[in-house]
Write an enzyme that holds these catalytic residues in place. Structure first.
Site, PDB file in Angstrom:
ATOM      1  CG  LEU A 108     -23.473  57.833  67.830  1.00 57.83           C
ATOM      2  CD1 LEU A 108     -24.591  57.029  68.367  1.00 57.83           C
ATOM      3  CD2 LEU A 108     -22.229  56.865  67.793  1.00 57.83           C
ATOM      4  CG  ASP A 109     -20.597  57.589  60.741  1.00 56.56           C
ATOM      5  OD1 ASP A 109     -20.163  58.681  61.188  1.00 56.56           O
ATOM      6  OD2 ASP A 109     -20.158  56.692  60.476  1.00 56.56           O
ATOM      7  CE1 TYR A 110     -29.672  61.324  57.914  1.00 58.00           C
ATOM      8  CE2 TYR A 110     -29.393  59.428  56.655  1.00 58.00           C
ATOM      9  CZ  TYR A 110     -30.118  60.288  57.002  1.00 58.00           C
ATOM     10  OH  TYR A 110     -31.244  60.356  56.376  1.00 58.00           O
TER      11      TYR A 110
END
Length: 261
Positions: A108-110
């Site tokens: 998952l993105d930051y």
């Protein structure tokens, strides 16, 4: 409670992880006073560094686990402060013969929150990777998008020259003086390109609220983070054959916009 200055917040974040009301803080976090702050500092144990980071477990058994990924932290990477490095202290060690260090099986993105799936044995990591490759895991996301949007649709614009497909359905809309409208959108990515949902929503003129990378000029919300949440995963457990449906409740910042949630 005295509200910490931004410089004090930066110093705290350099030492370890600062959570505010249980949510990982960043230098963009706004404090109003009255919040509960908790600083977790990596410890040295026998010459090795141990990361102390609270993990919210959504599901766990001997083979796999699902946790809540907070915003402002990488899933993995070449640094200490990652979800991957916090897992050995946050999850139970599997007692199965091929137990290994728990490992995230997707990313998952930051800035994205939500459900993150973890393998706890070597065979489980391989099996979960196969499920993702075979598109046998159904993923749903929620986002808050800006401007007027069609009530449902399919987005098939290519990403990095590769075929990509996402479907969406608008569940709630409220007027916004700055953005025209704010929409609670249920998203189902059918392919797994990098930043797919963010790019697809920008391509139809409805970028995600708080997205500084894929946005419209002069319509960037600063200081509140990205309004993108990995809401659920649905799959057949590769070892028990149980039908799994794991979901993570919407963050409070979503609920503050759509008060009837």
């Amino acid at each position: 409670m005295e509200v910490p200055t931004k410089s004090a917040l930066k110093k705290a974040l350099k030492k370890g992880y600062l959570t505010i009301n249980g949510v990982i803080a960043t230098t963009a976090t706004i404090l109003y006073g009255g919040e509960q702050l908790c600083l977790s500092i990596p410890e040295e144990e026998g010459g090795t560094t141990k990361l102390i980071l609270p993990i919210t477990i959504l599901y766990e058994d001997e083979h796999l686990a699902a946790i809540h990924k907070p915003a402002g932290i990488l899933v993995s990477g070449n640094r200490l402060k990652t979800i991957a490095n916090a897992l050995p202290q946050g999850l139970r060690q599997s007692t199965l013969p091929d137990a290994t260090t728990p490992q995230p099986v997707h990313r998952l993105d930051y800035a994205t929150t939500g459900v993150l799936l973890i393998g706890k044995t070597r065979s489980s990591i391989r099996a979960l990777n196969r499920l993702f490759e075979q598109k046998a895991i159904t993923k749903t996301y929620y986002a808050v998008t800006i401007k007027a949007i069609m009530p449902h649709g399919e987005i098939i614009s290519a990403i990095d020259g590769k075929p990509s497909r996402s479907t969406y359905e608008v569940e709630k809309t409220v007027p916004s003086e700055r953005f025209g409208f704010l929409n609670l959108v249920l998203l189902k990515p059918q392919t797994g390109r990098r930043h797919q949902l963010r790019k697809h929503l920008q391509s139809i003129g409805n970028p995600i609220l708080g997205d500084a990378t894929y946005s419209l000029e002069n319509l960037i919300l600063k200081g509140k983070g990205l309004y993108l949440h990995a809401h659920s995963l649905k799959f057949t457990h590769p070892f028990t054959n149980k039908e799994m449906f794991i979901q993570d409740d919407l963050p409070q910042k979503f609920k503050r916009i759509f008060h009837t949630l």
